[in-house]
Design an enzyme around this catalytic site. Structure first.
Site, mmCIF file in Angstrom:
data_model
loop_
_atom_site.group_PDB
_atom_site.id
_atom_site.type_symbol
_atom_site.label_atom_id
_atom_site.label_comp_id
_atom_site.label_asym_id
_atom_site.label_seq_id
_atom_site.Cartn_x
_atom_site.Cartn_y
_atom_site.Cartn_z
ATOM 1 N N GLU A 159 8.445 73.756 -59.890
ATOM 2 C CA GLU A 159 9.252 74.982 -59.945
ATOM 3 C C GLU A 159 10.703 74.634 -60.279
ATOM 4 O O GLU A 159 11.356 75.352 -61.042
ATOM 5 C CB GLU A 159 9.168 75.743 -58.614
ATOM 6 C CG GLU A 159 9.845 77.109 -58.691
ATOM 7 C CD GLU A 159 9.608 77.990 -57.471
ATOM 8 O OE1 GLU A 159 8.979 77.518 -56.491
ATOM 9 O OE2 GLU A 159 10.049 79.157 -57.499
ATOM 10 N N HIS A 207 9.349 80.479 -55.251
ATOM 11 C CA HIS A 207 8.011 80.446 -54.646
ATOM 12 C C HIS A 207 8.057 79.375 -53.540
ATOM 13 O O HIS A 207 7.561 79.620 -52.452
ATOM 14 C CB HIS A 207 6.967 80.139 -55.711
ATOM 15 C CG HIS A 207 5.567 80.228 -55.218
ATOM 16 N ND1 HIS A 207 5.078 81.347 -54.591
ATOM 17 C CD2 HIS A 207 4.536 79.326 -55.232
ATOM 18 C CE1 HIS A 207 3.811 81.136 -54.248
ATOM 19 N NE2 HIS A 207 3.474 79.919 -54.614
ATOM 20 N N HIS A 246 4.081 81.076 -45.400
ATOM 21 C CA HIS A 246 3.491 81.579 -46.642
ATOM 22 C C HIS A 246 2.576 82.751 -46.305
ATOM 23 O O HIS A 246 1.526 82.583 -45.693
ATOM 24 C CB HIS A 246 2.709 80.457 -47.317
ATOM 25 C CG HIS A 246 2.375 80.736 -48.753
ATOM 26 N ND1 HIS A 246 2.302 82.018 -49.271
ATOM 27 C CD2 HIS A 246 2.117 79.907 -49.790
ATOM 28 C CE1 HIS A 246 2.004 81.946 -50.552
ATOM 29 N NE2 HIS A 246 1.886 80.676 -50.899
ATOM 30 N N LYS A 254 10.274 80.837 -47.375
ATOM 31 C CA LYS A 254 9.011 80.431 -46.713
ATOM 32 C C LYS A 254 9.291 79.387 -45.629
ATOM 33 O O LYS A 254 8.483 79.221 -44.719
ATOM 34 C CB LYS A 254 8.036 79.846 -47.731
ATOM 35 C CG LYS A 254 7.365 80.863 -48.637
ATOM 36 C CD LYS A 254 6.273 80.219 -49.489
ATOM 37 C CE LYS A 254 5.530 81.237 -50.345
ATOM 38 N NZ LYS A 254 6.277 81.639 -51.553
ATOM 39 N N PHE A 273 -2.710 79.998 -56.851
ATOM 40 C CA PHE A 273 -3.963 79.339 -57.205
ATOM 41 C C PHE A 273 -4.673 80.291 -58.162
ATOM 42 O O PHE A 273 -4.718 81.509 -57.933
ATOM 43 C CB PHE A 273 -4.844 79.139 -55.970
ATOM 44 C CG PHE A 273 -4.412 77.992 -55.080
ATOM 45 C CD1 PHE A 273 -3.357 77.167 -55.407
ATOM 46 C CD2 PHE A 273 -5.099 77.741 -53.894
ATOM 47 C CE1 PHE A 273 -2.967 76.111 -54.581
ATOM 48 C CE2 PHE A 273 -4.731 76.689 -53.061
ATOM 49 C CZ PHE A 273 -3.661 75.874 -53.407
ATOM 50 N N CYS A 315 -1.741 84.029 -54.259
ATOM 51 C CA CYS A 315 -0.390 84.101 -53.693
ATOM 52 C C CYS A 315 0.589 84.928 -54.515
ATOM 53 O O CYS A 315 1.736 85.092 -54.116
ATOM 54 C CB CYS A 315 0.134 82.697 -53.466
ATOM 55 S SG CYS A 315 -1.011 81.757 -52.428
#
Lengths: 87, 410
Positions: free
Chosen positions: B311, B300, B337, B332, B397, B161
């Site tokens: 975050e 994010h 996403h 998002k 990830f 991502c």
């Protein structure tokens, strides 16, 4: 319909070419049909003509080269099928 | 050290296929998330996604199109838009000094999925001859290079991502180092086919459908958040060496000043405060920028239980008490996403917002998680803001954590 006529139809559809451009002696590279397009064309030919195109490298320069190649495969595979049916 | 100007942005996104349409959707807090109908989507537990606002355009040759996965088509259209906005004089460019860096998480995933359908579901051995060319991860970058004849470095980054944030950061570094003068950098993703969606579903990361409004299913920072919504699209930026951009009187949208790249090794998927904070700290350090100068953070903000409090804590660790005074939003919530394209789209949004004096909102935020206590700009955009420096976070990830900083041109 001849092999040539059927081939012209496929090429005209897939590459947006006018049938009159697709004369037997027309060179594939000059029609914008590169090696990748030939690979794709052979895949479509397999479906359209119910034949198997071997993985061998063949030199296909003009439309007529393809016609000759396809006709040879049709004949070859028809003979093989006939032998299978007899045995 | 040479400086980097951003002079063109192109987007294909669930919120619009032009930068104007995208900004309009952000200003109106309009969601691009919807229920996915037809095809195999009925096999999904939650058939919700954020499709692109329309089909990509710009490639007319059907013979070429047959060699391009949806993700490649997105990237080419975004590149075309970015090049048009930048008004780069192609004739005056040395193509060897122009490169293309694209990020993608799943590459031609739809084409891979189509191939598997033929091979396994249909039990046919007739795999399409272009299957490799359609699905290879570097197809988008390669096609952009081919279309424009750019012979400089052409690289594809796959760091899940954060892929396209890495692509932009690395592209900026290439310009700064003097290796190239111009870069097209961004990302693309087209994951809305059954295979990729089922894989994400199996990870138990997909949000459940909102009972009242499917468009409101992604709820970053909210107490009732349940996960991500997959989106598709692309964003491509034109980056140029600063002095050359000035010399040709280009309209400079931003200076890319900061790029922080850190690796979070705490866990394959679970983020850590330290890992995320370090990316932001490194970005600030590379920009020679005080934490006090950041006016907006595009988070994010995935909407997963794991990311959002981490975050939040990371932002607080980096910015201290000032964290409470920085608007932080997760767009998002509206565009979903975009995985490998997320970083590029969200950095583009931060820059566009800065130029429009607009703070994009976090939609669907009725009640914050108590562990998420910053100003997330809930539900409504703020106009008439003065944004001079913006940050965009992208985490992944695998741990590749990135923060990018853009500043108003001056």
């Amino acid at each position: 319909m001849t092999t040539y006529d059927r081939l012209v139809r496929i090429l005209a559809d897939e590459h947006q070419l006018a049938p009159e451009e697709l004369q037997p002696e027309a060179r594939l590279d000059e029609l914008g049909i590169d090696s990748l397009s030939v690979m794709e064309l052979l895949f479509k030919i397999e479906d359209a003509f119910h034949i198997q195109v071997p993985n061998d490298q063949v030199q296909l320069v003009t439309i007529n080269d393809i016609v000759v190649y396809v006709d040879a495969l049709i004949a070859q595979q028809a003979v093989a099928l006939a032998h299978q049916a007899q045995s | 050290m040479r400086r980097v100007a951003l002079t063109g942005i192109g987007v294909i996104s669930p919120l619009g296929n032009t930068v104007a349409a995208l900004l309009g959707s952000l200003a109106a807090a309009r969601s691009g998330v919807c229920r996915l109908e037809g095809g195999d989507y009925g096999r999904l537990a939650n058939p919700i996604g954020a499709p692109a606002a329309g089909e990509p355009v710009g490639v007319a040759d059907p013979a070429k199109l047959r060699m391009m996965d949806r993700a490649t088509r997105f990237a080419l259209d975004a590149s075309r838009q970015a090049m048009a906005q930048a008004e780069l004089p192609l004739a005056g460019l040395d193509p060897a000094r122009v490169g293309v860096f694209i990020g993608t998480g799943m590459g031609g995933a739809q084409s891979t999925d189509d191939g598997y359908r033929i091979l396994y579901a249909q039990q046919s051995d007739r795999i399409k001859p272009f299957s490799v060319l359609l699905s290879m991860n570097n197809a988008a970058a390669s096609w952009i290079g081919l279309e424009y004849g750019f012979t400089g470095p052409n690289l594809t980054f796959t760091t899940a991502c954060s892929s396209s944030a890495v692509a932009i950061g690395e592209a900026a570094l290439r310009i700064k180092s003097g290796a190239v003068d111009v870069m097209l950098a961004g990302g693309t993703e087209a994951p809305l086919s059954l295979g990729p969606m089922k894989a994400w579903e199996a990870m138990r990361t997909i949000a459940t459908e909102d009972a009242h409004d499917p468009a409101a299913s992604c709820k970053p920072f909210a107490k009732n958040r349940t996960g991500i919504i997959l989106g598709e699209g692309a964003a491509v930026l034109v980056l140029e060496e600063w002095e050359s951009a000035l010399a040709r009187d280009a309209h400079i949208l931003a200076e890319i000043t900061g790029y922080g790249l850190a690796t979070d090794v705490s866990h394959l998927t679970h983020p850590s405060v330290q890992g995320q904070a370090r990316a932001m700290q490194l970005a600030l350090a590379s920009a020679s920028c005080m934490a006090a100068s950041i006016d907006y953070i595009n988070a994010h903000g995935t909407g997963t239980p794991a990311n959002d409090p981490v975050e939040t804590a990371a932002i607080k660790q980096v910015f201290g008490h000032r964290a409470y005074h920085i608007p932080v939003s997760s767009t998002k919530s509206m565009h979903g996403h975009l995985l490998g394209a997320a970083g590029a789209l969200e950095f583009a949004i931060a820059v566009l917002a800065m130029n429009a004096d607009l703070v994009p909102p976090t939609a669907n935020l009725q009640q914050s998680d108590p562990a998420c206590d910053l100003d997330y700009v809930p539900n409504h955009a703020r106009a008439d803001a003065t944004l001079r420096t913006v940050m965009s976070n992208s985490f992944a990830f695998g741990g590749t954590s990135v923060a990018l900083i853009g500043q108003r041109a001056c």
